[in-house]
Design an enzyme around this catalytic site. Structure first.
Site, PDB file in Angstrom:
ATOM      1  N   ARG A  22      -1.779  -4.994   3.203  1.00 35.74           N
ATOM      2  CA  ARG A  22      -1.462  -4.259   4.414  1.00 35.74           C
ATOM      3  C   ARG A  22      -0.054  -4.490   4.973  1.00 35.74           C
ATOM      4  O   ARG A  22       0.610  -3.543   5.377  1.00 35.74           O
ATOM      5  CB  ARG A  22      -2.502  -4.626   5.472  1.00 35.74           C
ATOM      6  CG  ARG A  22      -2.261  -3.947   6.787  1.00 35.74           C
ATOM      7  CD  ARG A  22      -3.247  -4.426   7.841  1.00 35.74           C
ATOM      8  NE  ARG A  22      -3.032  -3.726   9.091  1.00 35.74           N
ATOM      9  CZ  ARG A  22      -3.104  -4.293  10.294  1.00 35.74           C
ATOM     10  NH1 ARG A  22      -3.420  -5.562  10.406  1.00 35.74           N
ATOM     11  NH2 ARG A  22      -2.881  -3.590  11.376  1.00 35.74           N
ATOM     12  N   ASP A  46      -8.548  -8.091  11.947  1.00 36.94           N
ATOM     13  CA  ASP A  46      -9.918  -7.615  11.746  1.00 36.94           C
ATOM     14  C   ASP A  46     -10.863  -8.742  11.317  1.00 36.94           C
ATOM     15  O   ASP A  46     -12.074  -8.634  11.468  1.00 36.94           O
ATOM     16  CB  ASP A  46      -9.963  -6.492  10.702  1.00 36.94           C
ATOM     17  CG  ASP A  46      -9.581  -5.149  11.313  1.00 36.94           C
ATOM     18  OD1 ASP A  46      -9.519  -5.060  12.557  1.00 36.94           O
ATOM     19  OD2 ASP A  46      -9.343  -4.203  10.552  1.00 36.94           O
ATOM     20  N   GLU A  71     -19.009   4.378  -0.062  1.00 35.63           N
ATOM     21  CA  GLU A  71     -18.225   3.856  -1.189  1.00 35.63           C
ATOM     22  C   GLU A  71     -19.023   3.822  -2.493  1.00 35.63           C
ATOM     23  O   GLU A  71     -18.467   4.019  -3.576  1.00 35.63           O
ATOM     24  CB  GLU A  71     -17.702   2.460  -0.862  1.00 35.63           C
ATOM     25  CG  GLU A  71     -16.719   2.404   0.305  1.00 35.63           C
ATOM     26  CD  GLU A  71     -17.397   2.363   1.672  1.00 35.63           C
ATOM     27  OE1 GLU A  71     -18.640   2.239   1.719  1.00 35.63           O
ATOM     28  OE2 GLU A  71     -16.684   2.456   2.694  1.00 35.63           O
ATOM     29  N   HIS A  98      -5.529  -3.763   1.751  1.00 40.99           N
ATOM     30  CA  HIS A  98      -5.961  -4.730   2.768  1.00 40.99           C
ATOM     31  C   HIS A  98      -6.708  -5.908   2.154  1.00 40.99           C
ATOM     32  O   HIS A  98      -7.679  -6.410   2.718  1.00 40.99           O
ATOM     33  CB  HIS A  98      -6.819  -4.049   3.834  1.00 40.99           C
ATOM     34  CG  HIS A  98      -6.073  -3.055   4.676  1.00 40.99           C
ATOM     35  ND1 HIS A  98      -5.355  -2.010   4.131  1.00 40.99           N
ATOM     36  CD2 HIS A  98      -5.923  -2.942   6.014  1.00 40.99           C
ATOM     37  CE1 HIS A  98      -4.802  -1.300   5.101  1.00 40.99           C
ATOM     38  NE2 HIS A  98      -5.124  -1.849   6.257  1.00 40.99           N
ATOM     39  N   SER A 114      -4.687   4.604   6.036  1.00 40.12           N
ATOM     40  CA  SER A 114      -4.557   3.192   5.680  1.00 40.12           C
ATOM     41  C   SER A 114      -4.147   3.004   4.228  1.00 40.12           C
ATOM     42  O   SER A 114      -3.469   2.057   3.873  1.00 40.12           O
ATOM     43  CB  SER A 114      -5.883   2.460   5.916  1.00 40.12           C
ATOM     44  OG  SER A 114      -6.214   2.470   7.277  1.00 40.12           O
ATOM     45  N   ARG A 144       0.834  -1.217   0.000  1.00 43.07           N
ATOM     46  CA  ARG A 144       0.000   0.000   0.000  1.00 43.07           C
ATOM     47  C   ARG A 144       0.865   1.261   0.000  1.00 43.07           C
ATOM     48  O   ARG A 144       0.486   2.281  -0.556  1.00 43.07           O
ATOM     49  CB  ARG A 144      -0.976   0.005   1.176  1.00 43.07           C
ATOM     50  CG  ARG A 144      -0.325  -0.168   2.519  1.00 43.07           C
ATOM     51  CD  ARG A 144      -1.355  -0.259   3.625  1.00 43.07           C
ATOM     52  NE  ARG A 144      -0.758  -0.740   4.864  1.00 43.07           N
ATOM     53  CZ  ARG A 144      -1.084  -0.311   6.070  1.00 43.07           C
ATOM     54  NH1 ARG A 144      -2.010   0.615   6.215  1.00 43.07           N
ATOM     55  NH2 ARG A 144      -0.521  -0.803   7.145  1.00 43.07           N
ATOM     56  N   PHE A 190     -14.493  -3.154   0.418  1.00 39.53           N
ATOM     57  CA  PHE A 190     -15.390  -2.026   0.136  1.00 39.53           C
ATOM     58  C   PHE A 190     -15.179  -1.465  -1.270  1.00 39.53           C
ATOM     59  O   PHE A 190     -15.962  -0.648  -1.743  1.00 39.53           O
ATOM     60  CB  PHE A 190     -15.206  -0.927   1.184  1.00 39.53           C
ATOM     61  CG  PHE A 190     -15.168  -1.456   2.593  1.00 39.53           C
ATOM     62  CD1 PHE A 190     -16.053  -2.448   3.002  1.00 39.53           C
ATOM     63  CD2 PHE A 190     -14.234  -0.998   3.506  1.00 39.53           C
ATOM     64  CE1 PHE A 190     -16.009  -2.960   4.296  1.00 39.53           C
ATOM     65  CE2 PHE A 190     -14.184  -1.508   4.794  1.00 39.53           C
ATOM     66  CZ  PHE A 190     -15.072  -2.485   5.196  1.00 39.53           C
TER      67      PHE A 190
END
Lengths: 316, 281
Positions: free
Chosen positions: A170, A120, A61, A112, A40, A13, A86
């Site tokens: 990530r 998560d 989104e 991610h 993020s 990322r 998302f």
């Protein structure tokens, strides 16, 4: 052999963030949108230096995809940023109608992705995104393997006209591809020549495949190692050429096998070069909480799993 | 300026086109199309600055229109053809195999005048918001118009977009809702009541105007007022009351003609009520 000039380990990322920032300087038509995940997605630098071309959309989104589609009208090149879940499943119909079917030049940038999101858990660990995006006519799907490749891919997609899904992750991972490499969309990277077994890997699994290839070579098994960073359009020639040589093919991905790289490669080979195959990937299962390493271990996505698959193929 | 009388004559022809198009393929959506005819004719023949003969996607220096409720494609296609985007003869291909005039509008076949696909509801306001911001980045002072169905407001994305437009002070957008009170399964009040739309949009930060959608004088005065209010830091909404099926007495005011085509006899009856002013395609 299988030696690389390593750059410091980093997250893919951040490669995206660096590429986006460079695009901000190079291309005045590049704009960025983010759904409440600036940190993020590593979009801070772009936002700071090009505030007039950065658009916060909040946790919305579906709207972000539509706004991005609209910004292409007038000549802008929007890069959307949010988590892979998302970026795809949540907004599939918006992407389908307003972006893909409408031929809009939107770059959907998704972080991610996969199990390595970690703690998560399954709500955020999408493993179906490559499949969904690959099914959309006209969509280009790219899953780079490290920081340097992700940065290069980010720069490259700005010059490609048409919708693109760029998938990254990530955790900090080994950074082994060339600094300032030229990224050619749709062109596989033939990492290593070999004759006994073909290993085709994408994303975070490429480094696992490199480690597996090193060990297999040490044991006398010759590995043809290919990095497929562009899943659509798929470099069929590279895949077929290798399979013709080895007749044994392993695909490796941090994604569902069904509908992912594995399924797509099998489709090509069934038609053009039927081969014995093994599939490293997630098999019809959701993920769960855990550290990235624990999850890759539990779901069988480590180099040792690739080695075991290669040996199974060699026994045939 | 095109007079109200002339707009009315064009609208009569557009309504003829609509019923003939849906009759020819025994499918399509005449009700909402007839209800929005006066609005679309006003936009394309008086209100918007357009460049139909040198069509391009970016539309720099032009006003843009986005149809969010894509199922009323018959009125959209007729108005586009009648205002010069493509030959009116092409209306005969509506919904037929290999046509550019798909059941719902698409950019896929490069039909001049269409800038986004629509059909799956609720997406057009987001697209229009992006196009409006693109105009601002380009220092293009022209405006962006949208049209939505009232039933369409049941989609959540509309309210995401409404929030976005106000937050980002997108003040070069004029959205319109076709308030006909009908949707496929019946009156909106019975299916999923929309409540006080003026209060809802005002609460979301929009300037809200209301108008009758068939009184050309009032309708155009309202659009004029909306245009005069642009550039003030807020988006503008026109709540436009219409009668579904307007212009064909047996189709008027009911949801039953939402997605049903007239048979031969009904077509003849409808055409008898609509003067052929510009020549049928």
């Amino acid at each position: 052999m299988l030696e690389f000039d390593l750059s410091p380990a980093n997250d893919t990322r951040s490669g995206f963030g660096a590429g986006l920032h460079e695009l901000g300087q190079k291309n005045p038509k590049v704009v960025a949108l983010c759904a409440d995940l600036i940190g993020s997605l590593k979009m801070d630098a772009f936002k700071k230096d090009f505030p007039e071309r950065f658009f916060q959309v909040g946790i919305a989104e579906a709207n972000m995809m539509g706004v991005a589609a609209g910004m292409t009208i007038g000549g802008y090149i929007p890069f959307t940023g949010t988590f892979a879940n998302f970026s795809t499943g949540r907004v599939y119909d918006q992407i389908r109608q307003s972006i893909a079917y409408s031929d809009k030049n939107v770059k959907i940038c998704a972080s991610h992705a996969g199990l390595t999101l970690g703690e998560d858990g399954a709500t955020h660990q999408i493993l179906e995104d490559i499949g969904m995006m690959s099914m959309l006519p006209g969509m280009t799907v790219i899953n780079p393997c490290d920081y340097n490749q992700t940065k290069a891919a980010t720069l490259a997609i700005a010059d490609h006209h048409g919708p693109v899904y760029l998938r990254f992750g990530r955790p900090k991972v080994t950074n082994f591809t060339a600094v300032d490499q030229n990224f050619e969309i749709g062109k596989a990277w033939h990492i290593h020549e070999g004759n006994d077994v073909t290993i085709i890997a994408t994303g975070h699994l490429v480094w696992e495949a490199v480690e597996a290839a090193r060990e297999l070579e040490a044991e006398g098994i010759s590995v043809d190692l290919i990095n497929i960073h562009t899943i659509k359009p798929l470099d069929e020639e590279a895949i077929v050429r290798s399979a013709m040589k080895t007749g044994k093919v392993i695909t490796c991905e941090e994604h569902m096998i069904n509908g992912g790289l594995g399924g797509l490669v099998a489709q090509v080979l069934a038609k053009r070069a039927p081969s014995l195959m093994e599939f490293i990937g997630v098999n019809d299962s959701f993920g769960e909480s855990g550290t990235p390493d624990q999850l890759m271990e539990k779901y069988g996505l480590k180099s040792k799993n690739i080695i075991a698959a290669a040996k199974r193929l060699m026994e045939n | 300026m095109v007079s109200n009388q002339e707009l009315s004559r064009i609208a009569s022809q557009v309504r003829r086109d609509i019923v003939r198009m849906v009759h020819a393929v025994n499918s399509g959506h005449p009700g909402g199309s007839l209800g929005c005819t006066d609005f679309l004719v006003s936009l394309y023949f008086r209100q918007m600055t357009i460049n139909p003969t040198s069509w391009n996607m970016n539309g720099q220096g032009e006003d843009l229109f986005f149809l969010s409720n894509g199922h009323i494609s018959p009125v959209f296609y007729s108005v586009l053809a009648r205002s010069g985007y493509f030959d009116v003869a092409e209306l005969a291909t509506f919904r037929k195999i290999n046509t550019r005039l798909q059941g719902h509008p698409t950019t896929h076949d490069s039909l001049p005048g269409v800038r986004i696909a629509s059909g799956s509801l609720g997406q057009g306001m987001s697209v229009a918001a992006g196009a409006a911001q693109s105009k601002k980045l380009n220092n293009d002072p022209k405006l962006v118009f949208t049209l939505h169905g009232d039933g369409e407001l049941q989609e959540g994305q509309i309210w995401e977009a409404a929030m976005y437009c106000a937050h980002h002070k997108i003040d070069n957008i004029i959205s319109t809702v076709d308030v006909n009170g009908q949707q496929i399964d019946g009156p909106t009040e019975a299916v999923m009541s929309l409540g006080n739309l003026r209060a809802k949009f005002e609460a979301f930060g929009w300037k809200v105007l209301e108008t009758n959608g068939h009184d050309l004088e009032q309708l155009n005065a309202t659009i004029d007022e909306a245009k005069s209010l642009t550039g003030n830091g807020y988006p503008i909404m026109i709540l436009m009351t219409t009668s579904m099926g307007k212009g064909v007495d047996f189709m008027e005011g009911t949801h039953k003609w939402h997605g049903v085509a007239p048979n031969d006899e009904q077509l003849a009856n409808a055409l008898g009520q609509l003067e052929e002013t510009l020549g049928d395609y």
